[in-house]
Design a protein around this motif. Structure first.
Motif, PDB file in Angstrom:
ATOM      1  N   LYS A  82       0.850  -1.278   0.162  1.00 18.68           N
ATOM      2  CA  LYS A  82      -0.058   0.065  -0.115  1.00 18.68           C
ATOM      3  C   LYS A  82       0.693   1.237  -0.063  1.00 18.68           C
ATOM      4  N   LEU A  83       2.201   1.072   0.129  1.00 18.43           N
ATOM      5  CA  LEU A  83       2.963   2.207   0.192  1.00 18.43           C
ATOM      6  C   LEU A  83       4.567   1.775  -0.425  1.00 18.43           C
ATOM      7  N   ALA A  84       4.949   2.541  -1.369  1.00 22.87           N
ATOM      8  CA  ALA A  84       6.155   1.949  -1.693  1.00 22.87           C
ATOM      9  C   ALA A  84       7.251   2.825  -1.132  1.00 22.87           C
ATOM     10  N   PRO A  85       8.532   2.193  -1.023  1.00 25.99           N
ATOM     11  CA  PRO A  85       9.754   2.490  -0.471  1.00 25.99           C
ATOM     12  C   PRO A  85      10.421   3.633  -1.061  1.00 25.99           C
ATOM     13  N   THR A  86       9.671   4.502  -1.384  1.00 23.90           N
ATOM     14  CA  THR A  86      10.259   5.846  -1.973  1.00 23.90           C
ATOM     15  C   THR A  86      11.329   6.534  -1.179  1.00 23.90           C
ATOM     16  N   GLU A  87      12.124   7.351  -1.739  1.00 24.21           N
ATOM     17  CA  GLU A  87      13.195   8.271  -1.220  1.00 24.21           C
ATOM     18  C   GLU A  87      12.652   8.620   0.230  1.00 24.21           C
ATOM     19  N   LEU A  88      11.271   9.371  -0.210  1.00 19.98           N
ATOM     20  CA  LEU A  88      10.770  10.185   1.108  1.00 19.98           C
ATOM     21  C   LEU A  88      10.397   9.211   2.075  1.00 19.98           C
ATOM     22  N   VAL A  89       9.874   8.019   1.903  1.00 15.63           N
ATOM     23  CA  VAL A  89       9.380   6.916   2.981  1.00 15.63           C
ATOM     24  C   VAL A  89      10.733   6.535   3.601  1.00 15.63           C
ATOM     25  N   ILE A  90      11.827   6.166   2.789  1.00 21.68           N
ATOM     26  CA  ILE A  90      12.917   5.698   3.511  1.00 21.68           C
ATOM     27  C   ILE A  90      13.682   6.671   4.228  1.00 21.68           C
ATOM     28  N   THR A  91      13.784   8.006   3.916  1.00 23.55           N
ATOM     29  CA  THR A  91      14.262   8.931   4.375  1.00 23.55           C
ATOM     30  C   THR A  91      13.752   9.227   5.904  1.00 23.55           C
ATOM     31  N   ALA A  92      12.559   9.427   5.908  1.00 26.63           N
ATOM     32  CA  ALA A  92      11.735   9.748   6.978  1.00 26.63           C
ATOM     33  C   ALA A  92      11.828   8.420   8.123  1.00 26.63           C
ATOM     34  N   SER A  93      11.896   7.132   7.410  1.00 27.91           N
ATOM     35  CA  SER A  93      12.116   6.098   8.234  1.00 27.91           C
ATOM     36  C   SER A  93      13.404   6.115   8.894  1.00 27.91           C
ATOM     37  N   LEU A  94      14.475   6.407   8.160  1.00 34.90           N
ATOM     38  CA  LEU A  94      15.659   6.477   8.629  1.00 34.90           C
ATOM     39  C   LEU A  94      15.910   7.551   9.952  1.00 34.90           C
ATOM     40  N   GLU A  95      15.370   8.476   9.504  1.00 36.72           N
ATOM     41  CA  GLU A  95      15.328   9.735  10.487  1.00 36.72           C
ATOM     42  C   GLU A  95      14.485   9.114  11.953  1.00 36.72           C
TER      43      GLU A  95
END
Length: 133
Positions: A82-95
């Motif tokens: 339901k959500l792709a691991p885009t740069e935005l998603v990964i960056t927020a997750s890494l933060e």
């Protein structure tokens, strides 16, 4: 604190640091795979986030638990496609992982720390990715 709680907390910190390292490495791999992620990798990263959350619940570390839960939600959305691991998603997750590390390093004071910025970043990544929790 009691000696037993001190010992349990010490084990929790050690295991959580290892899990956060695994989550970070897994997120970096997820970013590379785009829309075609290995389900085993996604499940592994999700399980580590879930384990961090569960340990926090047991120890009543509410702030760490809340942030780990929000990260777990993002990973669940990726897991369900339901959500792709885009740069935005990964960056927020890494933060979020970096903030979790910071909270674990000062676990005794973690409940007094604001995580609003990090939860907002994760919520934004979800929203921008077109998913909802």
């Amino acid at each position: 604190m009691t000696p037993v709680r001190d010992h349990v907390l010490e084990i929790f910190i050690e295991e959580t640091e290892e899990r956060l390292n695994n989550i970070e490495a897994g997120l970096l791999e997820l970013e590379k795979c785009g829309d075609h992620c290995d389900p085993d990798l996604v499940n592994s990263v999700f399980r580590d986030a879930h384990s961090v959350k569960a340990g926090c619940n047991l120890l009543k570390l509410h702030t760490i638990e809340d942030l780990a839960h929000k990260l777990e939600n993002v990973l669940e959305l990726i897991r369900r496609d339901k959500l792709a691991p885009t740069e935005l998603v990964i960056t927020a997750s890494l933060e979020a992982v970096d903030k979790l590390r910071e909270l674990v390093e000062d676990v005794e004071n973690s409940d007094g720390v604001s995580i609003r910025l990090h939860t907002a970043m994760l919520d934004n990544a979800i929203q921008m990715g077109g998913a909802s929790v």
